[in-house]
Design an enzyme around this catalytic site. Structure first.
Site, PDB file in Angstrom:
ATOM      1  N   LYS A  73       0.800  -1.357   0.051  1.00 40.22           N
ATOM      2  CA  LYS A  73      -0.122  -0.119   0.196  1.00 40.22           C
ATOM      3  C   LYS A  73       0.948   1.305   0.030  1.00 40.22           C
ATOM      4  CE  LYS A  73      -3.687  -2.547   1.943  1.00 40.22           C
ATOM      5  NZ  LYS A  73      -4.661  -3.052   3.171  1.00 40.22           N
ATOM      6  N   ASP A 123     -11.383   1.762   3.541  1.00 45.38           N
ATOM      7  CA  ASP A 123     -11.520   0.439   3.549  1.00 45.38           C
ATOM      8  C   ASP A 123     -13.132   0.048   3.033  1.00 45.38           C
ATOM      9  OD1 ASP A 123      -9.285  -1.400   3.377  1.00 45.38           O
ATOM     10  OD2 ASP A 123      -9.391  -1.548   5.588  1.00 45.38           O
ATOM     11  N   GLN A 174      -5.193  -2.484   9.526  1.00 46.92           N
ATOM     12  CA  GLN A 174      -5.024  -3.623   8.796  1.00 46.92           C
ATOM     13  C   GLN A 174      -5.704  -4.661   9.463  1.00 46.92           C
ATOM     14  OE1 GLN A 174      -3.534  -4.000   5.520  1.00 46.92           O
ATOM     15  NE2 GLN A 174      -4.157  -6.048   5.676  1.00 46.92           N
TER      16      GLN A 174
END
Ligand code: NAP
Length: 290
Positions: free
Chosen positions: A52, A119, A96
């Site tokens: 990322k 997300d 995460q």
């Protein structure tokens, strides 16, 4: 059979985003800024976050990685989320997953400001998706929609079977494919571990999207001739011939299934790069919305 090349499409998306970021910077605004919170030292999570960061650098975004030990308490992590929610210099952030067992993931997801939820996991994002309103869409299903769109795959009126009903892949995937959009307008069946007659169901699929995390579960005898098969699965299996000691295996028995497909993705260079590109699209969207 045509391979759906996620690397190629993701590169196109990154180039499109780079052009937009250049224009943003030329207008005197700061670049979009993505933050990632990484708890503990899980190898796969470390890899995902490293990718990322690399993607952000490629398109000209700022990125920040916040590393916390796996001993971090739920309250400490919630405090970090609150800090990121309030930070004007950050457009979007991700925590995460998975998190250590002592932390309730839902509590963390609920604490993320929907405006920064790149997300697409928060209840506001999920609710808006279900209502067909503009929102951040979970990166993996969104990336698959983008892949179908870029290859101009006909989905209207087709039977789409989604294997897996997780909140981040299977369920939003089914919602997206059934919406009145293009791609979309499919007739969708969502299947899971309690589904009976799975083989017959899969055989009736024009489009089969597999997200279960069971290596090579879908075999050629489960796939209709000419079907489109999207393999989301990505399971690490030990492999001493590889430098890092493992290889990723998909949920589809690619070598045999590919012979029956009109289009198929491969575990490497398929859905993964599209997921990463989608996160960049969401971050740009978050920047633009602010
Ligand atoms: P998950 O949360 O573990 O969900 C798995 C789903 O599969 C569940 O709904 C489960 O059913 C269903 N399932 C399990 N065994 C089954 C079986 N034998 N038959 C039918 N359904 C079955 O997994 P996830 O997060 O959705 O991820 C799925 C896979 O995609 C994993 O390999 C993951 O690593 C991969 N993934 C890849 C990307 C990418 O970018 N390439 C992104 C995300 C995930 P129940 O609900 O009944 O338990």
């Amino acid at each position: 059979m045509q391979l759906l090349d996620g690397n190629l499409c993701a590169e196109q998306i990154r180039q499109e985003i780079t052009q937009k970021v250049d224009a943003i910077k030329a207008s005197g605004q700061r670049a979009p800024h993505l933050a990632a919170v990484l708890v503990g030292n899980d190898g796969a999570s470390e890899n995902y976050v490293a990718f990322k960061v690399k993607d952000c650098a490629q398109v000209g975004f700022e990125s920040t990685t916040i590393r916390l030990p796996d001993t971090v308490t739920e309250d400490e992590l919630l405090a970090k989320v609150a800090e990121l929610n309030a930070d004007d210099g950050i457009d979007g952030f991700i925590v995460q997953l998975p998190l250590p067992k002592h932390i309730d993931e839902n509590k963390i997801i609920l604490a993320i400001d929907a405006k920064k939820d790149v997300d697409g996991f928060s209840p506001v994002s999920v609710g808006k998706l279900n209502l067909g309103l503009p929102t951040f869409i979970s990166a993996t299903p969104n990336g698959i929609m983008e892949l179908l769109a870029r290859y101009k795959i006909e989905t209207e009126g087709k039977h789409c079977v989604v294997l897996g009903r997780s909140n981040i892949v299977g369920t939003p995937m089914a919602v997206l494919m059934s919406r009145n959009t293009n791609p979309g307008n499919a007739t969708v069946t969502i299947a899971h571990s309690r589904t009976k007659n799975l083989k017959e169901l899969c055989l009736s699929a024009d489009i089969l999207i597999v997200a279960i995390g069971k290596t090579e579960f879908v075999t050629a005898d489960m796939v209709k001739q000419g079907a489109v098969v999207i393999d989301v699965g990505q399971t690490r299996v030990p492999d001493t011939t590889k430098k890092n000691g493992f290889r990723n295996v998909g949920d589809v028995d690619f070598d045999n299934v590919k012979e029956k497909c009109s289009y198929i993705t491969y575990v490497t260079g398929g859905v993964g790069p599209m997921t990463r590109a989608s996160l960049l699209q969401n971050t740009l969207k978050a920047h633009q919305a602010r």
